[in-house]
Design a protein around this motif. Structure first.
Motif, short mmCIF file in Angstrom:
data_model
loop_
_atom_site.label_atom_id
_atom_site.label_comp_id
_atom_site.label_asym_id
_atom_site.label_seq_id
_atom_site.Cartn_x
_atom_site.Cartn_y
_atom_site.Cartn_z
N ALA A 383 -77.17 -34.09 76.31
CA ALA A 383 -77.33 -33.35 77.56
C ALA A 383 -76.28 -33.79 78.57
O ALA A 383 -75.67 -32.95 79.25
N GLU A 384 -76.07 -35.10 78.69
CA GLU A 384 -75.06 -35.59 79.63
C GLU A 384 -73.66 -35.16 79.21
O GLU A 384 -72.83 -34.80 80.05
N ASP A 386 -72.75 -32.46 77.41
CA ASP A 386 -72.53 -31.03 77.65
C ASP A 386 -72.51 -30.71 79.13
O ASP A 386 -71.76 -29.83 79.57
N ASN A 387 -73.32 -31.41 79.90
CA ASN A 387 -73.30 -31.19 81.35
C ASN A 387 -71.94 -31.58 81.93
O ASN A 387 -71.43 -30.91 82.83
N GLN A 388 -71.35 -32.64 81.40
CA GLN A 388 -70.01 -33.04 81.85
C GLN A 388 -68.98 -31.96 81.53
O GLN A 388 -68.10 -31.66 82.35
N GLU A 391 -69.65 -28.93 83.91
CA GLU A 391 -69.21 -29.21 85.28
C GLU A 391 -67.69 -29.20 85.38
O GLU A 391 -67.13 -28.73 86.36
N CYS A 442 -74.81 -22.39 80.25
CA CYS A 442 -75.75 -23.41 79.82
C CYS A 442 -75.38 -23.86 78.41
O CYS A 442 -74.51 -23.29 77.76
#
Length: 707
Positions: A383-384, A386-388, A391, A442
């Protein structure tokens, strides 16, 4: 002396023998050396000839692949498919491809071949041409072979006089969705192998004096160019570089000068052979790099990614391995707004950003278009991670003074029990599809439910197709009443699918019909059945819902009028209800269809007003005959004064535009009173009457009249 003579004789003999042996060895060595030199010379020539032949084949393959990639990018395109099958086909083809062919580097002309002998559209340098006359009768065979979705582009060579023309063909189809049409338009791009094109091929693949010939090649090296039937149309020919001959000629004076330099000569030849071997190895390494890397971004391509993943998966089956597929959101808008040159720069910047985005990134690839892949090897939180990525790709990119903002959708697949790279890629691709379906922006990680969901959708699609064939989907009718008198003034037809396994709501099967290409059939079936049922209820009006996809079909107006004529139904009794979505997706085609049907007397109502984004200008421009207030505004009456004020303002807007108003979802007398006072002239909902079948409605109408 006699005694010595034999000794001298023996010494002389020994010297003779030694000399003879020396001469013999020298001759043998010379012969061996000459043989070795000759073999090295011929081998060097053969190696270079083989290299040149492979380079020529690679040049042709690269040329065909570039043309195939160009036609793939344009044929597998949602907008192209919609415009060609449902829009202003000729205008769209000219604006997007025909006009571009005047001075476009990737192709000289295009042909859009219509199915079933329809009219084809063809341009050469922006001028209209007859494709069969220009490319010959064999071109038809290629387009027929290409008129199937999901296959790679077909590329062959054709002859027009002295010109050799490469033609790539592929069926026009939407991206990432299945289409059930049996016939497809075929898009073909063609490029003439001019002297400039051949010169560029020669430069890129180190083939001096490369040229096209249709005569026997003689001593020249050559590679055939085949047409669609596998018949040679011409040849690429070029002279052999013969590097071995050059080396041998340079060494000839030294060989003739003295046998003593034989060793030096052999060393020189050996050195030359090793040098040539290193050169050929360098060429092979370069060809391998080009085959596995994307030329625009410098990243691995799909082939390179799959090969690398397979090596990683085989090397250590216990290591953590995760594949992230990234699809850029909004990239097409960048190309449309700023051009492909800016789009290419954006691709390079994205590639650069992805290389350094996280320490666990083991490899980065560009799979084509705006799709990338990251190979993660490590224990970082998914999750971290892919979020990086999300962003980083949300940050603006600065290109030539322009601030460009995009986003991304990510599909993630962990190694787990994926047996090979292809399965891992398939899973990541399914997760990416789900991410885009969820609204983009997402990340979705693959789980087996995605496969089951896809199978369920496929099964439901099959059931829907069978239901249409077996006439299982039937209309029900909900009464419409005058707000002033309560008199029944019309009915609205609503599609219902009831089956033994349980009913399926229209909010499920109508979007499915739109997605799988069955909405036109479903819509016309509902229209015909509704008309047949309501003929006996004259003079009540009939309202039928129309999908935006139907209205954007150029044949829609003609199909509706044909049904009315066949069933003998008065067009003035028919109202077609459309939502605001059609006004946003394809306003030009919608306007043409609405105008044609209004001229015949059919009326149009804007459905679900208040739930979308239609502007006042749009409402006036399309000239709706009625506006239907969304049920959410009606339900807001019970929320207090704010809801009533919004509803009153909405009805006042319609009155100012001179459009009568229908309110749907009326469930109480209080709601009806508020709507009547606000100026609503027609009511619909359970208070008036629930949706009923044909016979039930007939009985209900009869009892209402009797009462």
């Amino acid at each position: 002396m006699l005694a010595r003579r034999p000794k001298e004789s023996r010494e002389g003999y020994s010297v003779f023998i030694a000399t003879s042996l020396l001469l013999l060895v020298a001759m043998i060595l010379g012969g061996i050396g000459a043989h070795v030199v000759d073999r090295m010379r011929s081998s060097a020539n053969a190696l270079d000839d083989n290299r040149a032949i492979l380079a020529a084949e690679a040049a042709v393959s690269s040329f065909k692949e570039k043309l195939a990639a160009t036609v793939r990018d344009n044929a597998v395109w949602d907008d192209a498919y919609k415009a060609i099958t449902q829009g202003d086909r000729e205008g769209w083809v000219y604006e997007n491809w025909g006009k571009t062919s005047e001075d476009y580097a990737l192709y000289d002309g295009i042909v859009l071949t219509a199915p079933a002998g329809g009219k084809s559209i063809a341009y050469l340098k922006a001028d209209i041409i007859d494709p069969t006359e220009y490319l010959g009768s064999k071109f038809t065979g290629q387009t027929e072979a290409a008129a199937r979705p999901g296959i790679d582009p077909i590329v062959n060579f054709f002859r027009n006089g002295d010109d050799i023309i490469a033609v790539a063909s592929e069926a026009v189809q939407p991206f990432g969705s299945q289409v059930q049409d049996q016939t497809f338009y075929v898009l073909s791009f063609f490029k003439t192998l001019t002297s400039e094109v051949v010169a560029q091929m020669a430069k890129e693949h180190q083939l001096p004096e490369l040229h096209i010939t249709d005569r026997p090649a003689g001593d020249l090296l050559n590679s055939p160019l085949m047409d669609v039937d596998g018949i040679e149309v011409a040849r690429l020919a070029w002279p052999s570089a013969a590097p071995g001959n050059t080396i041998f000629d340079e060494a000839r004076p030294f060989i003739a000068a003295a046998v003593a330099i034989l060793g030096v000569y052999l060393v020189g030849v050996l050195f030359a052979g090793l040098s040539e071997t290193r050169r050929l190895k360098s060429l092979a390494d370069r060809a391998q790099h080009e085959a596995t890397h994307d030329s625009l971004s410098g990243l691995l391509n799909r082939l390179g990614l799959i090969e690398g993943l397979d090596r990683l998966m085989q090397a250590d089956k216990s290591q953590v391995l995760v594949l992230h597929l990234i699809d850029l959101d909004g990239f097409k808008a960048v190309n449309d707004a700023w051009g492909h040159a800016i789009g290419d720069q954006l691709i390079r910047l994205v590639a650069e950003a992805l290389r350094d985005i996280h320490g666990d990134v083991f490899g980065v690839a560009r799979l084509g278009g705006d799709e990338f892949a990251l190979v993660q090897r490590g224990s970082a939180n998914l999750a971290e991670f892919d979020n990086q990525v999300l962003e980083r790709l949300k940050r603006p990119f600065l290109i030539e003074g322009r601030t460009i903002e995009i986003g991304a959708s990510i599909g993630v697949a962990c190694r787990d029990d994926a047996g090979n790279a292809h399965e891992l890629l398939r899973r990541a691709d399914m997760a990416l599809y789900e991410a885009k379906e969820m609204g983009r922006g997402c990340a979705v990680t693959y789980h087996p439910d995605l496969d089951r969901q896809r199978e369920k959708i496929a099964g439901l699609e099959s059931d829907l197709r069978r239901a249409l064939q077996n006439d299982e989907i039937q209309p029900v009718f909900q009464p419409l009443a005058s707000a002033a008198s309560g008199e029944i003034t019309g009915v609205e037809a609503l599609a219902r699918w009831r089956r033994a396994e349980g009913a399926i709501g229209p909010d499920a099967f109508i979007p499915l019909a739109e997605k799988c290409g069955l909405i036109d059939i479903l819509g016309l079936q509902m229209l015909r059945k509704s008309i047949v049922a309501s003929r006996a209820w004259s003079p009540l009006s009939l309202s039928v819902n129309v999908s935006p996809i139907q209205l954007c079909n150029p044949n829609f107006a003609g199909d509706v009028l044909a049904v009315l004529k066949e069933e003998g139904f008065d067009p003035s009794r028919l109202t077609l209800e459309i939502t605001e979505a059609v006004l946003m997706s394809n306003p030009e085609q919608a306007r043409r269809s609405i105008t044609a049907l209004k001229l015949a007397g059919i009326r149009f109502a804007l459905d679900d007003f208040g739930a979308g984004y239609a502007s006042i200008g749009t409402l006036r421009e399309f000239g709706f005959d009625r506006m239907k207030i969304d049920r959410s505004l009606v339900q807001a009456i019970d929320d207090g004064s704010t809801g009533r004020n919004v509803l009153t303002a909405t009805i006042s807007l319609a009155q100012a535009l001179g459009i009568p108003v229908t309110a749907e979802g009326i469930e109480s007398a209080d709601q009806a009173d508020v709507l009547r006072i606000a100026g609503c002239d027609q009511l619909q909902g359970f208070l008036v009457g629930r949706p009923m079948g044909r016979d039930e409605l007939a009985s209900w109408l009869a009892s209402s009249i009797a009462a």
